[in-house]
Structures are given as structure tokens and as C-alpha cells.
Design a protein around this motif. Sequence first.
Motif, PDB file in Angstrom:
ATOM      1  N   VAL A  22      -0.596   1.070  -6.313  1.00  9.88           N
ATOM      2  CA  VAL A  22      -1.807   0.618  -5.638  1.00  9.88           C
ATOM      3  C   VAL A  22      -1.948   1.146  -4.211  1.00  9.88           C
ATOM      4  O   VAL A  22      -3.062   1.222  -3.684  1.00  9.88           O
ATOM      5  CB  VAL A  22      -1.906  -0.925  -5.648  1.00  9.88           C
ATOM      6  N   GLY A  23      -0.842   1.515  -3.566  1.00 11.57           N
ATOM      7  CA  GLY A  23      -0.927   2.037  -2.210  1.00 11.57           C
ATOM      8  C   GLY A  23      -1.656   3.369  -2.117  1.00 11.57           C
ATOM      9  O   GLY A  23      -2.209   3.707  -1.066  1.00 11.57           O
ATOM     10  N   VAL A  24      -1.665   4.123  -3.222  1.00  6.67           N
ATOM     11  CA  VAL A  24      -2.362   5.408  -3.200  1.00  6.67           C
ATOM     12  C   VAL A  24      -3.875   5.238  -3.085  1.00  6.67           C
ATOM     13  O   VAL A  24      -4.580   6.178  -2.707  1.00  6.67           O
ATOM     14  CB  VAL A  24      -2.027   6.262  -4.439  1.00  6.67           C
TER      15      VAL A  24
ATOM     16  N   ASN B 146      -5.589   7.598  -0.449  1.00  4.38           N
ATOM     17  CA  ASN B 146      -6.519   8.655  -0.821  1.00  4.38           C
ATOM     18  C   ASN B 146      -7.931   8.381  -0.325  1.00  4.38           C
ATOM     19  O   ASN B 146      -8.640   9.316   0.080  1.00  4.38           O
ATOM     20  CB  ASN B 146      -6.535   8.876  -2.334  1.00  4.38           C
ATOM     21  N   THR B 147      -8.343   7.125  -0.340  1.00  2.38           N
ATOM     22  CA  THR B 147      -9.685   6.792   0.144  1.00  2.38           C
ATOM     23  C   THR B 147      -9.807   7.113   1.629  1.00  2.38           C
ATOM     24  O   THR B 147     -10.850   7.606   2.081  1.00  2.38           O
ATOM     25  CB  THR B 147      -9.999   5.321  -0.118  1.00  2.38           C
ATOM     26  N   ALA B 148      -8.750   6.867   2.392  1.00  2.00           N
ATOM     27  CA  ALA B 148      -8.767   7.213   3.811  1.00  2.00           C
ATOM     28  C   ALA B 148      -8.906   8.719   3.996  1.00  2.00           C
ATOM     29  O   ALA B 148      -9.712   9.189   4.819  1.00  2.00           O
ATOM     30  CB  ALA B 148      -7.490   6.725   4.484  1.00  2.00           C
ATOM     31  N   ARG B 149      -8.121   9.487   3.248  1.00  2.00           N
ATOM     32  CA  ARG B 149      -8.218  10.946   3.339  1.00  2.00           C
ATOM     33  C   ARG B 149      -9.626  11.418   3.001  1.00  2.00           C
ATOM     34  O   ARG B 149     -10.154  12.341   3.632  1.00  2.00           O
ATOM     35  CB  ARG B 149      -7.211  11.599   2.383  1.00  2.00           C
TER      36      ARG B 149
ATOM     37  N   VAL C  81       2.759  12.905   0.341  1.00  2.00           N
ATOM     38  CA  VAL C  81       2.689  11.840   1.342  1.00  2.00           C
ATOM     39  C   VAL C  81       3.555  10.653   0.930  1.00  2.00           C
ATOM     40  O   VAL C  81       4.290  10.086   1.753  1.00  2.00           O
ATOM     41  CB  VAL C  81       1.233  11.390   1.560  1.00  2.00           C
ATOM     42  N   THR C  82       3.480  10.265  -0.342  1.00  2.00           N
ATOM     43  CA  THR C  82       4.289   9.121  -0.787  1.00  2.00           C
ATOM     44  C   THR C  82       5.777   9.426  -0.683  1.00  2.00           C
ATOM     45  O   THR C  82       6.569   8.553  -0.313  1.00  2.00           O
ATOM     46  CB  THR C  82       3.929   8.712  -2.228  1.00  2.00           C
ATOM     47  N   ALA C  83       6.163  10.657  -0.993  1.00  2.00           N
ATOM     48  CA  ALA C  83       7.576  11.035  -0.855  1.00  2.00           C
ATOM     49  C   ALA C  83       8.017  10.923   0.601  1.00  2.00           C
ATOM     50  O   ALA C  83       9.118  10.440   0.902  1.00  2.00           O
ATOM     51  CB  ALA C  83       7.794  12.453  -1.372  1.00  2.00           C
ATOM     52  N   ALA C  84       7.163  11.353   1.520  1.00  2.00           N
ATOM     53  CA  ALA C  84       7.489  11.251   2.941  1.00  2.00           C
ATOM     54  C   ALA C  84       7.556   9.793   3.376  1.00  2.00           C
ATOM     55  O   ALA C  84       8.396   9.418   4.211  1.00  2.00           O
ATOM     56  CB  ALA C  84       6.444  12.003   3.771  1.00  2.00           C
ATOM     57  N   ALA C  85       6.699   8.941   2.813  1.00  2.00           N
ATOM     58  CA  ALA C  85       6.709   7.520   3.163  1.00  2.00           C
ATOM     59  C   ALA C  85       8.016   6.867   2.727  1.00  2.00           C
ATOM     60  O   ALA C  85       8.610   6.068   3.482  1.00  2.00           O
ATOM     61  CB  ALA C  85       5.521   6.814   2.527  1.00  2.00           C
ATOM     62  N   TYR C  86       8.478   7.187   1.527  1.00  2.00           N
ATOM     63  CA  TYR C  86       9.746   6.628   1.075  1.00  2.00           C
ATOM     64  C   TYR C  86      10.913   7.158   1.918  1.00  2.00           C
ATOM     65  O   TYR C  86      11.864   6.429   2.210  1.00  2.00           O
ATOM     66  CB  TYR C  86       9.966   6.946  -0.405  1.00  2.00           C
ATOM     67  N   GLU C  87      10.838   8.414   2.315  1.00  2.00           N
ATOM     68  CA  GLU C  87      11.868   8.966   3.201  1.00  2.00           C
ATOM     69  C   GLU C  87      11.867   8.237   4.540  1.00  2.00           C
ATOM     70  O   GLU C  87      12.931   7.910   5.090  1.00  2.00           O
ATOM     71  CB  GLU C  87      11.618  10.461   3.401  1.00  2.00           C
ATOM     72  N   ALA C  88      10.681   7.951   5.053  1.00  2.00           N
ATOM     73  CA  ALA C  88      10.575   7.246   6.320  1.00  2.00           C
ATOM     74  C   ALA C  88      11.108   5.821   6.207  1.00  2.00           C
ATOM     75  O   ALA C  88      11.788   5.327   7.119  1.00  2.00           O
ATOM     76  CB  ALA C  88       9.121   7.222   6.783  1.00  2.00           C
TER      77      ALA C  88
END
Length: 363
Positions: A207-209, A213-216, A342-349
Amino acid sequence: MHVHDYFDDLTRRDWDTGTDGPDGTVRFAVVGVGGFARKAALPAIADGDYAEATVLVTGSPGDVEDITEEHGIERVLTYEEYHDGAATDAYDAVYVVTPNALHPEAIETAAGQGKAVLSEKPLAATVEGAKRAVAACEDANVPLMTAYRMQFDPVVRRLRELVGEGGVGDPLQLHGGFAFEVLGGSRGPDQWRLDADLAGGGALMDVGVYPLNTARYLVDADPVAVTATTRGEGVFADVDEQIAFQLEFPDGVTASFTAGFSGYRESHLSIRGTEGRVELSDSAFGTEDARRVSVYRDDVRAVVDGPETSEIREEFDYFAHAVLTGGEIAPDGEEGLRDVQVTAAAYEAAESGERVEIRYSRE
């Protein structure tokens, strides 16, 4: 600027500008017949102008007799039959609605058969899987679209026009959230959304996507960096039950979003700019409720209630129209890949506790 000017012709199909629609329809093979396909996608296809479902692909052929009868679908394939190339003359395009990790394989098969592909979001469970899917369609020269239904909601499309033309001045901050009880109703812990290998993650991937994506889409830009915090325990030990993430966009624009698999439901999005603010509420990301947009400028609030228009139907008709006319397709596979990055970077963060710059490389 008059706010209501953007919403007077709210339901216009800006992508369907011809006086007459294209001839014929696009015949879909629906790969995966879970709850979303049954309750949302198949009815949307049936209600559309340019699409029809002619083939179902499922691991349980004996369990879809009610669906085939309801929608007049004559061909049902197992996954093995689909991958072996059975009944390719019975469909023109493939709609992939399997668990996330299985998307690339289904997309690669469709590309190998020369079929256009509409894949549910996220495009894959991993960055490598998303790259495989995009490369397969590029190599086969077939269109690939990521099914971000929000981009086809009339309110969201008109809102993008308003923001793009300075309706709130220069965007500064976005805020939003999407959460629901993933264990609610008849859904128990034995579901693919809680399997990290199949889903690629938890609340963010499911659901976070949507706010991501809507923001982008609304600000027409890609985030450059992210910070994030996750929480998960018990049945959520392997996936994020809750996530809060902040995105940095070019020109100093930031976005703060949350997503959740438990707790009170949430579905909202707002944009604050130098000259105004807009809010998308009343189930901003849901599939069934009409959306309301509120625009604040000069101490005046303008409110527009969206129509009962199915963005899922609009999504299928847009894709089918583009396939029939050879038109440009967006959001394409590249956009889907970028969101997985982006999601991969978020999990890394979240794991490192540090700000992570987002890498969009295709290598």
C-alpha cells in the motif's frame, strides 16, 4: 485562476481525443485469479469499452467455474500451459495479477509470445526482477505498463493539471498515508502479503507504493533520497507491519508518507505549496469510494466531489486504447522499475538508520 475550471469537465478522457474509438477490443489473458482479479479487475474489464477477458490463468482451474460463467470466458489455462504457449491465439495482451515475485516470469512469457503486458504494482518483488521484466519487453518490442490505477482516476488527473499549472504555487511538501487491516475479514496470517519472498516486503510494497507513485505523478519528478523507519513483530516478523518514510525530490520538495498493515484505516494525501494547499480525502487510495479534493488559496476553500468513476476500468481502457492505436503508454515499465528502486532504498534506509540516495541505474 479559477479552481473549478480544472474540474468542470472532470471525467473527460484526455487520452481518448478522437471522435470515434478504435475498432475492436484487446483480448486479455488474466494471469492470476485471486480476490483482486475476481472482485475488481474482471468486472472493470467487462465494463470497459476497449477491453475484454478471454482467458484465465490459474493454479486451480476447478475453482473458477463461477467466474468463467459470469464473464463468458471460454479458456482456462494452468500456469504450466500458459508458460508453454497454449491458446496464444485466444488473447492479445496479458494482465499479470499474481504475487509480486511471480510478475517477472509471467511478463517474460508474455513478451516471448509477442503480447502487450499490463502488470500489477509493484512491478516485481526485487529490483533485479523489475529489470528482468522491463528488459524482456524492450527486447521483444512489446508495450509494458505498470498498473498504477490512481493515475487514471479523473480527480487525480485533474489535480495533476492544477498542480502543474501553479494551482498551489511551487510545491513544497507532500503528506499522506495508506493503511488497512491486512488480517481483517477472512484473511489470516497464511497469505502471500506476509511472505517476504513473494511480496518483497510488507506494507510499503502493498500500500505504500500508492502515495509514493501518486506523489511522483502529481509533482512530475523522481525522488533522489529517502529515510525510513519500519516496525514488525509476531506474524509481521519478516515484513514491515508499519513504515514511515520521507522522500527528497529535486528543488527542495519533500514528502512524508506512512503505510500500515494494522491499526485504524488511513487513506489521504495533501500537497502544500507556496500559494496554496490541496487535500485528497474520503478514501484517497481506495477502489470503491468517491474522492473529494479540497483546494485552499487566499483563505478560500474550494471543494470538488469526484464522480463514481472506476479508475480500474479507465486503466484497462487506456491501455487497450493505446495498444489498438499504437499510442504512447504511461506509466510504463521503466516507471514501475523506478518505484521498486525507491522501495529498495527505503528498506536500506530503515535497516541502516541513515539517509540513502536512490540509485536508478539499469545496470
